[in-house]
Design an enzyme around this catalytic site. Structure first.
Site, PDB file in Angstrom:
ATOM      1  N   LYS A 196      18.225 -11.338  23.965  1.00 50.98           N
ATOM      2  CA  LYS A 196      16.718 -11.901  24.188  1.00 50.98           C
ATOM      3  C   LYS A 196      14.866 -11.472  23.344  1.00 50.98           C
ATOM      4  CE  LYS A 196      17.861 -12.471  29.563  1.00 50.98           C
ATOM      5  NZ  LYS A 196      18.455 -11.673  30.544  1.00 50.98           N
ATOM      6  N   GLN A 198      16.581  -5.984  33.193  1.00 48.23           N
ATOM      7  CA  GLN A 198      18.355  -6.795  33.234  1.00 48.23           C
ATOM      8  C   GLN A 198      18.558  -6.340  34.573  1.00 48.23           C
ATOM      9  OE1 GLN A 198      19.264  -8.826  30.785  1.00 48.23           O
ATOM     10  NE2 GLN A 198      20.667  -9.242  32.524  1.00 48.23           N
ATOM     11  N   ASP A 202       9.769 -12.261  33.522  1.00 48.94           N
ATOM     12  CA  ASP A 202      10.536 -13.295  34.897  1.00 48.94           C
ATOM     13  C   ASP A 202      10.580 -13.692  36.125  1.00 48.94           C
ATOM     14  OD1 ASP A 202      13.641 -13.576  33.808  1.00 48.94           O
ATOM     15  OD2 ASP A 202      14.166 -11.808  34.784  1.00 48.94           O
TER      16      ASP A 202
END
Ligand code: NAP
Length: 282
Positions: free
Chosen positions: A54, A98, A121
């Site tokens: 990413k 994450q 996200d």
């Protein structure tokens, strides 16, 4: 049966990124560099790889990437403090935590500590609720990728029966809500569903979000159905038995190069949008 159309996620992602490049340039002319902060807790190699992928995708597009690495022993309070600092930092436009985080940490509390304006996200409960009401600034990236692929290929959603296998908060549930908001009739299946094969066979659109390699069998797929495989399992294998599903599907995403690359491009898009909002351009 004819060969299905292969829904080429790499191509869709490339087009999205080409469009974003100009927007990043425009922000830079205004003195703003879009910035995504990634938080990695512990040393899980797969998570470290995802974060690196990413961050690299950000850099290739001119988006700054700030990496916060915390040890395995991090407490929930310490993680919340780190998130709080990024929330307060005006140079940071998006925050990606994450997951999974190490077991003892309250992952839900950590996700929900992310400021809604930086939840690029789409992991907060508030973001989920807004998404379900059709009002999210930044929907969960993989569900957004699935809808983007359908739209890119002009595949109609309204009035069609979508069968989603999986109900996780980041994937199965939000993609079901998004398909419902686009007027699909939605069936959601999960580990307690008793007649999965019959359910999947009803789907004009089938979304696989299970996390089990080649779990969705080709013969379950209704002839002519569109198959979106969000699964990403060790060995680059999806949740659908791809070769067998190709015998029935009219269109299908491959693994790799299907949903995955579009998911990353959604994260980049949301980060650019967050920077544009900060710059007063939206
Ligand atoms: P998850 O949180 O483990 O959820 C899996 C879902 O599958 C759960 O809802 C579970 O049901 C359901 N399930 C498990 N066994 C089942 C069975 N036998 N029959 C029917 N349903 C079953 O996984 P996730 O985070 O949603 O991820 C799903 C997959 O997508 C994984 O392969 C993951 O790697 C992949 N993924 C890909 C991307 C991408 O960018 N492409 C992003 C995120 C995830 P219960 O709720 O009843 O337990």
């Amino acid at each position: 049966m004819r060969e299905p159309i292969v829904l080429d996620g790499s191509r869709v992602a490339a087009e999205i990124k080409a469009n974003l490049a100009g927007r990043v340039e425009r922000l830079k002319e205004l003195g703003i560099v879009p910035c995504l902060a990634t938080i990695l807790v512990g040393g899980d190699p797969a998570s470290a790889t995802y974060v690196k992928m990413k961050a690299n995708a950000c850099r290739r597009l001119g988006i700054e990437s700030v990496r916060v690495e915390l040890p395995e022993t991090t407490t929930t309070e310490e993680l919340l403090e780190a998130i709080g600092r990024l929330n307060e930092d005006p140079a940071v436009h998006g925050i990606l935590l994450q997951h999974p985080v190490p077991g003892p940490i309250d992952e839900r509390a950590a996700f929900d500590a992310i400021a809604i304006g930086k939840d690029v996200d789409g992991v907060t409960m508030l973001g989920f609720a807004l998404n379900t009401f059709g009002a999210a600034a930044y929907p969960s990236c993989t569900p957004a990728a699935i809808l983007t692929i359908l739209d890119h290929y002009g595949i109609g959603i309204e009035g069609r029966h979508a069968v989603v296998v999986g109900r996780s908060p980041i994937l199965g549930k939000p993609v079901s809500a998004m398909l419902l908001n686009r007027n699909a009739t939605v069936t959601i299946c999960h580990s307690k569903t008793t007649d999965l094969a019959e359910m999947v066979a009803l789907g004009d659109i089938v979304v696989a979000a299970v996390g089990k390699p080649r779990f969705i069998q080709g013969e379950w797929i209704k002839p002519g159905a569109v198959v979106l495989d969000a699964g990403y399992n060790p060995g680059n294998v999806g949740d659908v038995d791809y070769e067998a599903a190709c015998r029935n599907a009219s269109a299908i995403t491959p693994v790799p190069a299907g949903v995955g690359p579009v998911t990353i491009s959604m994260l980049l898009k949301h980060t650019v949008e967050a920077a544009e909002r900060a710059a007063g351009l939206r």
